[in-house]
Design a protein around this motif. Structure first.
Motif, PDB file in Angstrom:
ATOM      1  N   GLN A 114      -8.282   4.009  -4.123  1.00 19.67           N
ATOM      2  CA  GLN A 114      -9.352   3.964  -4.958  1.00 19.67           C
ATOM      3  C   GLN A 114      -9.669   5.516  -5.514  1.00 19.67           C
ATOM      4  OE1 GLN A 114     -12.378   2.181  -2.526  1.00 19.67           O
ATOM      5  NE2 GLN A 114     -10.998   0.568  -1.876  1.00 19.67           N
ATOM      6  N   ARG A 115      -9.356   6.399  -4.871  1.00 14.60           N
ATOM      7  CA  ARG A 115      -9.752   7.565  -5.580  1.00 14.60           C
ATOM      8  C   ARG A 115      -8.599   8.207  -6.580  1.00 14.60           C
ATOM      9  NH1 ARG A 115     -10.853  13.250  -1.996  1.00 14.60           N
ATOM     10  NH2 ARG A 115     -11.266  14.822  -3.707  1.00 14.60           N
ATOM     11  N   SER A 154      -7.896   0.875   0.825  1.00 11.44           N
ATOM     12  CA  SER A 154      -7.246   2.234   0.835  1.00 11.44           C
ATOM     13  C   SER A 154      -8.363   3.095   0.008  1.00 11.44           C
ATOM     14  CB  SER A 154      -6.131   2.428   0.245  1.00 11.44           C
ATOM     15  OG  SER A 154      -5.657   3.654   0.246  1.00 11.44           O
ATOM     16  N   LYS A 155      -9.249   3.928   0.604  1.00 11.80           N
ATOM     17  CA  LYS A 155      -9.994   4.802  -0.023  1.00 11.80           C
ATOM     18  C   LYS A 155      -9.272   5.791  -1.067  1.00 11.80           C
ATOM     19  CE  LYS A 155     -13.976   3.446   1.330  1.00 11.80           C
ATOM     20  NZ  LYS A 155     -14.991   2.558   0.357  1.00 11.80           N
ATOM     21  N   ARG A 199       0.893  -1.204   0.087  1.00 14.08           N
ATOM     22  CA  ARG A 199      -0.010   0.034   0.156  1.00 14.08           C
ATOM     23  C   ARG A 199       0.821   1.353  -0.067  1.00 14.08           C
ATOM     24  NH1 ARG A 199      -3.023  -1.006   4.391  1.00 14.08           N
ATOM     25  NH2 ARG A 199      -4.528  -2.042   3.233  1.00 14.08           N
ATOM     26  N   TYR A 253      -5.030  -2.501  -1.853  1.00 10.62           N
ATOM     27  CA  TYR A 253      -6.036  -1.694  -2.805  1.00 10.62           C
ATOM     28  C   TYR A 253      -7.480  -1.407  -2.291  1.00 10.62           C
ATOM     29  CZ  TYR A 253      -7.660   0.934  -6.773  1.00 10.62           C
ATOM     30  OH  TYR A 253      -8.447   1.943  -7.600  1.00 10.62           O
ATOM     31  N   MET A 254      -7.946  -2.395  -1.984  1.00 12.60           N
ATOM     32  CA  MET A 254      -9.277  -2.385  -1.448  1.00 12.60           C
ATOM     33  C   MET A 254      -9.556  -1.810   0.206  1.00 12.60           C
ATOM     34  SD  MET A 254     -10.900  -3.252  -4.102  1.00 12.60           S
ATOM     35  CE  MET A 254     -12.445  -2.513  -3.009  1.00 12.60           C
ATOM     36  N   LEU A 273     -16.916   2.013  -7.880  1.00  9.95           N
ATOM     37  CA  LEU A 273     -16.096   2.146  -8.979  1.00  9.95           C
ATOM     38  C   LEU A 273     -17.178   2.501 -10.097  1.00  9.95           C
ATOM     39  CD1 LEU A 273     -13.710   0.825 -10.674  1.00  9.95           C
ATOM     40  CD2 LEU A 273     -15.111  -1.332 -10.797  1.00  9.95           C
ATOM     41  N   GLN A 324     -19.702  -6.023  -8.829  1.00 11.04           N
ATOM     42  CA  GLN A 324     -18.899  -4.767  -9.399  1.00 11.04           C
ATOM     43  C   GLN A 324     -19.476  -5.111 -11.017  1.00 11.04           C
ATOM     44  OE1 GLN A 324     -17.929  -1.947  -8.624  1.00 11.04           O
ATOM     45  NE2 GLN A 324     -17.914  -2.161  -6.345  1.00 11.04           N
ATOM     46  N   GLN A 384     -15.775  -4.924   1.306  1.00 13.29           N
ATOM     47  CA  GLN A 384     -15.024  -3.767   0.711  1.00 13.29           C
ATOM     48  C   GLN A 384     -15.399  -3.591  -0.650  1.00 13.29           C
ATOM     49  OE1 GLN A 384     -10.820  -4.989   1.699  1.00 13.29           O
ATOM     50  NE2 GLN A 384     -10.696  -3.614   3.441  1.00 13.29           N
ATOM     51  N   TRP A 400     -17.180  -0.330  -2.808  1.00 14.00           N
ATOM     52  CA  TRP A 400     -15.923   0.398  -3.681  1.00 14.00           C
ATOM     53  C   TRP A 400     -17.044   0.954  -4.825  1.00 14.00           C
ATOM     54  CZ3 TRP A 400     -12.640  -2.679  -7.561  1.00 14.00           C
ATOM     55  CH2 TRP A 400     -11.594  -1.783  -8.202  1.00 14.00           C
ATOM     56  N   ARG A 452      -6.142   4.825 -10.723  1.00 10.63           N
ATOM     57  CA  ARG A 452      -7.209   4.074 -11.491  1.00 10.63           C
ATOM     58  C   ARG A 452      -6.285   2.641 -12.012  1.00 10.63           C
ATOM     59  NH1 ARG A 452     -11.381   7.196 -14.680  1.00 10.63           N
ATOM     60  NH2 ARG A 452     -11.340   5.557 -16.169  1.00 10.63           N
TER      61      ARG A 452
END
Length: 291
Positions: free
Chosen positions: A166-167, A162-163, A128, A159-160, A216, A254, A210, A214, A170
């Motif tokens: 994700q922001r 950590s907001k 991370r 990745y999942m 997405l 998703q 998570q 997400w 990409r």
């Protein structure tokens, strides 16, 4: 008494020599694959050159050797080029060799100073930090991922969880090579969605929550590539197919994720990042003109 001192001295020198040998071996294994600039004019006509970099993540005990053959293969054929090595310590200290400034078909090699733990969790935090570092210091806003074994598990959790990632980071194409996302189900089980209710893997259920949360809003494609050990239909010898195939159940919430799966016969866990047919498949996925 004198004899005991001599024995202690010999043992001390022996242990010191062994420690030095182990340190030198580890330093050699973590040297990083040598990068080589490519000439696009010499590359195959079937190759598309993109500014989206690809991050290479090794699994448990993985080191320079993991992706050495892959990197050299692509560099020799002017398909892709290794531009950076990123080392990360157990305390999340990051060291970098090389640079990324938009080179085409760039490969970034991640190496953990120590990844022999009984759990993948220490590497989740380290990875991370690496991803955030690459985003902040090198402006990487979109990336492909190639991850082998626990390296893919670590990536999913990093990745999942950590907001921020994700922001700001990409994802484009994710290639998982024998990655276990669920580790409680038996290697005798063929995949079906209802197994999700029989899973006793807390890490897997954490990912499910998570994944549902997400937000997405762009397309991602996941390629789940597995091996099948000679004489076995349900495992590559180390990771049962069911533990990798549960990724299908994980991402069902998703709609923006496209999923592809392929199993290679007579392919062991360690061959997933080196067999010529798999290297060709990865080449086509990431840089093939029709993709």
């Amino acid at each position: 008494m004198q004899r005991l001192k001599k024995i202690a001295k010999v043992l001390g020198f022996s242990l010191g020599g062994l420690c030095l040998l182990l340190l030198l071996t580890q330093a050699f294994l973590l040297r990083g694959t040598r990068g080589k600039s490519i000439n696009q004019a010499n590359g195959p006509r079937t190759i598309r050159y993109s500014e989206i970099p690809t991050i290479l993540i090794p699994g448990w005990g993985g080191n320079t050797v993991t992706y050495n053959h892959m990197i050299n293969h692509y560099q020799d054929k002017s398909i892709a080029q290794k531009v950076m090595t990123v080392w990360v310590s157990p305390r999340n200290h990051i060291r970098v060799s090389g640079n990324w400034h938009g080179q085409k078909n760039a490969l970034i090699q991640v190496l953990f100073d120590w990844n022999y733990d009984a759990s993948f969790h220490p590497q989740v935090s380290q990875l991370r930090h690496v991803l955030i570092y690459l985003n902040q210091h090198y402006g990487i806003k979109q990336t492909n991922i190639i991850a082998h074994s626990w390296g893919g598990t670590e990536f999913m959790h990093a990745y999942m969880g950590s907001k921020r990632l994700q922001r700001y980071l990409r994802l484009n194409k994710l290639i998982f090579l024998g990655v276990p996302v669920e580790e409680s189900l038996s290697d005798r089980l063929p995949y079906h969605y209802l197994l999700i209710h029989h899973s006793k893997d807390k890490n897997f259920h954490q990912l499910r929550v998570q994944m549902k949360d997400w937000q997405l809003n762009y397309p991602i494609t996941i390629y789940n590539l597995m091996g099948s050990k000679e004489g076995s239909r349900l495992t590559d010898g180390e990771v049962p197919h069911i533990q990798s195939e549960m990724l299908k159940a994980l991402i069902q919430s998703q709609s923006m994720i496209k999923y592809h799966q392929k199993i290679y016969a007579n392919t062991t866990h360690s061959q997933l990042h080196s067999r010529p047919m798999i290297l060709k498949e990865i080449e086509q996925i990431l840089w093939g003109k029709e993709n």
